[in-house]
Design an enzyme around this catalytic site. Structure first.
Site: not given
Ligand SMILES: *[C@@H]1O[C@H](CO)[C@@H](O)[C@H](O)[C@H]1NC(C)=O
Ligand SMILES: *[C@@H]1O[C@H](CO)[C@@H](O)[C@H](O)[C@H]1NC(C)=O
Ligand SMILES: *[C@@H]1O[C@H](CO)[C@@H](O)[C@H](O)[C@H]1NC(C)=O
Ligand SMILES: *[C@@H]1O[C@H](CO)[C@@H](O)[C@H](O)[C@H]1NC(C)=O
Ligand SMILES: *[C@@H]1O[C@H](CO)[C@@H](O)[C@H](O)[C@H]1NC(C)=O
Ligand SMILES: *[C@@H]1O[C@H](CO)[C@@H](O)[C@H](O)[C@H]1NC(C)=O
Length: 456
Positions: A137, A333
């Site tokens: 992430d 992201d």
């Protein structure tokens, strides 16, 4: 089941071929995941640094029980809760930060909704090594895994729980250790640093902040790597045993390994869930990258920002004032699936896209995607090109596989972008649009680069 029965080869068309009008002609079958995993060639690349295999959690390459995989609709719903949380946090920190506060006083970003439309890698903790599969992430910092003994609760995971007692190099972090103060509101219990990360969908992990050897590849070891040993974890994390945090904050792997990898990393997300990509640390940037400035926003310090300022469709720039983007900023992201645009920018993109797609029959809108087509009766389709344009002149040209999100195979192929609910919500370049590119993060030089054909 998603596969079309006859795959016709059209020798006159090459997938991603760009015609003079700027349109993509694409072979529909190339967009579909296969039922079997096809591994990317594991060729060693000079200067590539430490290379790990990246796998889609819900595809056939995943080591996890396939009977638990999410539907596309569930993935989209989780995607929205991640985005809501990103924006909630931003509003919160904007309100609580005063003009005199420094970055370190602003509540550090903790975590997103744990979107499970996500990519996983396998790494090793401890001595001897214990192999564990985690989500990666770029939008959060703290790495954590579930640990034995699960004092309060652990969700069920497929791999054995990490056993600190069996690692000769494990130690917990004391409350006075500087590493502890890098966490967002750490607690202290019996002079052991206690971490908590809460995600957007109310899931959380809580436990002892710890230190052990992290082995990324047989030749690459980080001694004294700080991570959370979760002994009080909610449900909602799927089958992964934890998360690898690659954000910009001091607790992230990127910051912790700065002296070894110089805060340089890259990845390629596979084009479909049935192929594999990679994540590398260190090494050198590949040539032929299109690069743009990496920006910072102190109200979201863990995120990598980019200066998106315009969009073109088939070479024609859409009439969107650049301030529509710059007023809110745009992050890149790895965990958000569908890119989000300010409402005005999205409606402009959608209208131009619909106009170019008017020859195809529409399919039902679904979840957050409002522009869908039934392409099931075609072998090849012509999709307009979409190009993202940045302040410093870089253009990122997206092909059909980076524009379309197939909700239900070719019979519901949707424009893989969505509008933000609020014009003040941050823009997000999500993972659908990043697929197939090598995405290169060079933190010291404040540059993010995109290269073609990245996953091979
Ligand atoms: C996969 O999950 C299903 C449902 O949760 C379960 O019945 C099955 O035993 C699992 N299979 C494996 C190999 O773990
Ligand atoms: C704190 O440490 C003491 C002595 O090692 C132990 O008896 C006690 O159970 C510990 N408390 C907690 C909350 O871990
Ligand atoms: C477990 O973590 C949650 C979330 O931080 C917290 O509310 C709860 O009190 C914790 N439980 C224990 C027993 O520490
Ligand atoms: C940072 O984010 C806030 C909230 O989204 C926004 O108001 C501000 O303009 C951004 N600042 C920069 C420099 O991008
Ligand atoms: C739609 O199809 C017609 C007939 O084939 C063609 O003339 C026209 O250019 C097409 N329109 C678009 C937007 O592709
Ligand atoms: C990089 O920029 C060049 C020149 O603007 C463009 O032709 C090419 O398509 C771009 N590559 C990507 C990946 O967008």
């Amino acid at each position: 089941m998603l596969l079309c029965c006859s795959v016709l080869i059209h020798s006159s068309f090459v997938a991603e071929d760009v015609t003079q009008s700027g349109q993509n002609i694409i072979d529909i079958s190339s967009l579909l995941p296969q039922t079997v995993c096809s591994l990317a060639k594991a060729t060693a690349i000079n200067g590539a640094g430490t290379r790990l295999k990246l796998i889609h959690q819900h595809g056939p390459c995943s080591p996890f029980n396939h009977s638990n995989k999410l539907t596309h609709n569930q993935i989209l719903t989780q995607d929205q809760s991640r985005v809501n949380f990103i924006n909630q946090h931003r509003r919160h920190s904007t309100i609580t930060s005063t003009s005199t506060s420094t970055t370190s006083k602003i509540p550090a970003y903790t975590g997103n909704s744990f979107s499970t439309g996500n990519y996983i890698i396998t790494i090793n903790f401890g001595t001897p090594e214990q192999e564990l599969t985690v989500i990666f992430d770029t939008g959060s910092d703290v790495t954590w895994i579930q640990c034995q003994p699960c004092l309060t609760s652990c969700y069920s995971q497929q791999e054995p729980l990490f056993a600190p007692a069996q690692s000769t190099t494990f130690s917990s972090v004391s409350c006075s250790d500087p590493a502890c103060s890098q966490l967002n509101s750490p607690d202290c219990s019996n002079n052991t640093c206690v971490y908590t990360v809460t995600y957007g969908d109310k899931s959380y992990t809580n436990g002892f902040y710890s230190e052990d050897t992290l082995t990324l590849s047989p030749t690459d070891t980080l001694t004294s790597f700080f991570f959370g040993c979760g002994v009080n974890n909610s449900d909602g994390f799927g089958k992964v045993v934890g998360l690898l945090g690659l954000g910009r904050g001091p607790a992230s792997l990127i910051s912790q390994s700065n002296t070894k990898y110089n805060s340089f990393f890259s990845y390629c997300l596979p084009s479909t869930s049935s192929s594999t990509g990679y994540l590398t640390f260190g090494g050198e940037a590949p040539t032929n990258l299109n690069s743009t400035q990496m920006l910072t926003n102190s109200s979201m310090p863990s995120f990598y920002f980019l200066g998106l300022q315009g969009i073109s469709v088939d070479g024609t720039q859409l009439d969107i004032p650049p301030t529509v983007f710059s007023n809110v900023g745009t992050i890149i992201d790895s965990g958000t699936v569908i890119s989000r645009l300010p409402p005005e920018a999205y409606s402009s993109l959608r209208d131009a896209f619909r106009q170019k797609m008017s020859n195809y029959s529409e399919a039902q809108a679904t979840n957050l995607l409002d522009t869908c087509y039934d392409l099931s009766s075609y072998d090849t389709v012509e999709i307009p090109t979409v190009s993202l344009e940045f302040e410093d002149g870089m253009a990122l040209d997206l092909d059909a596989s980076q524009i379309l999100f197939l909700v239900n195979g070719p019979s519901q192929a949707c424009l893989g972008f969505a509008g933000n609910k609020d014009a003040s919500d941050v823009g997000i370049i999500g993972n659908t649009q990043q697929r197939k590119f090598s995405v290169v993060y060079d933190v010291p030089n404040q540059v993010i680069g995109f290269g073609q054909g990245g996953c091979d």
